[in-house]
Motif scaffolding. Sequence first.
Motif, short mmCIF file in Angstrom:
data_model
loop_
_atom_site.label_atom_id
_atom_site.label_comp_id
_atom_site.label_asym_id
_atom_site.label_seq_id
_atom_site.Cartn_x
_atom_site.Cartn_y
_atom_site.Cartn_z
N HIS A 1 1.32 -1.19 -0.62
CA HIS A 1 -0.58 -0.36 -0.09
C HIS A 1 0.98 1.06 -0.37
N TYR A 2 0.59 2.33 -1.23
CA TYR A 2 1.66 3.55 -1.24
C TYR A 2 0.66 4.41 -0.57
N SER A 3 1.75 5.29 0.49
CA SER A 3 1.06 6.36 1.23
C SER A 3 1.61 7.56 0.78
N ASN B 1 -2.40 5.69 -1.65
CA ASN B 1 -3.83 4.83 -1.72
C ASN B 1 -3.56 3.67 -2.52
N LEU C 1 7.16 5.89 1.54
CA LEU C 1 5.90 5.99 2.34
C LEU C 1 5.51 4.38 2.09
N THR C 2 5.22 3.33 2.44
CA THR C 2 4.67 2.45 2.17
C THR C 2 4.31 1.68 4.00
N ALA C 3 3.20 0.83 2.97
CA ALA C 3 3.24 -0.06 4.32
C ALA C 3 2.97 -1.91 3.13
N ASN C 4 3.76 -3.13 4.12
CA ASN C 4 3.85 -3.99 3.60
C ASN C 4 3.00 -5.32 4.21
N THR C 5 2.37 -6.38 4.13
CA THR C 5 1.31 -7.47 4.22
C THR C 5 1.90 -8.31 3.65
#
Length: 128
Positions: A21-23, A89, A117-121
């Motif tokens: 997810h890119y922020s 987003n 900033l990214t969120a990785n899952t």
Amino acid sequence: MPIQRIPHFDSSNANQWAVLHYSCDAQFGGTGFFKHKRSGYERISPANQKSYFRMLEDDASISGVPDAAYLKGTNNLFEMLFKVDTKPNRVVIYPSNLLHSGLIQQWRLVESSQDRLTANTFCIIERD
């Protein structure tokens, strides 16, 4: 670090998927998906992992380690097959065993609210 100068894979498990997810804005670079030129590998599996690592060692001894910079596209070792641009987003889902790399435009030593900033899952999808 030299390992950060080439594409990587998160897991050789074919059932694991990455959710990214890119922020941040496009100026911070997206994500590229690659093929190792000598082997033709796009995905790393338990069956080809040892030979892939052996080829990387051979590549380093023949060509030296890649330049001290983040990968931004095709080079003498890897061909970029596809890229996803950063967009706030945007969510990208891909198999964790794909060779990929952040296409980081510029590295800064000072953290700020203006950084990549990214969120990785990671998700494992079990198949019956």
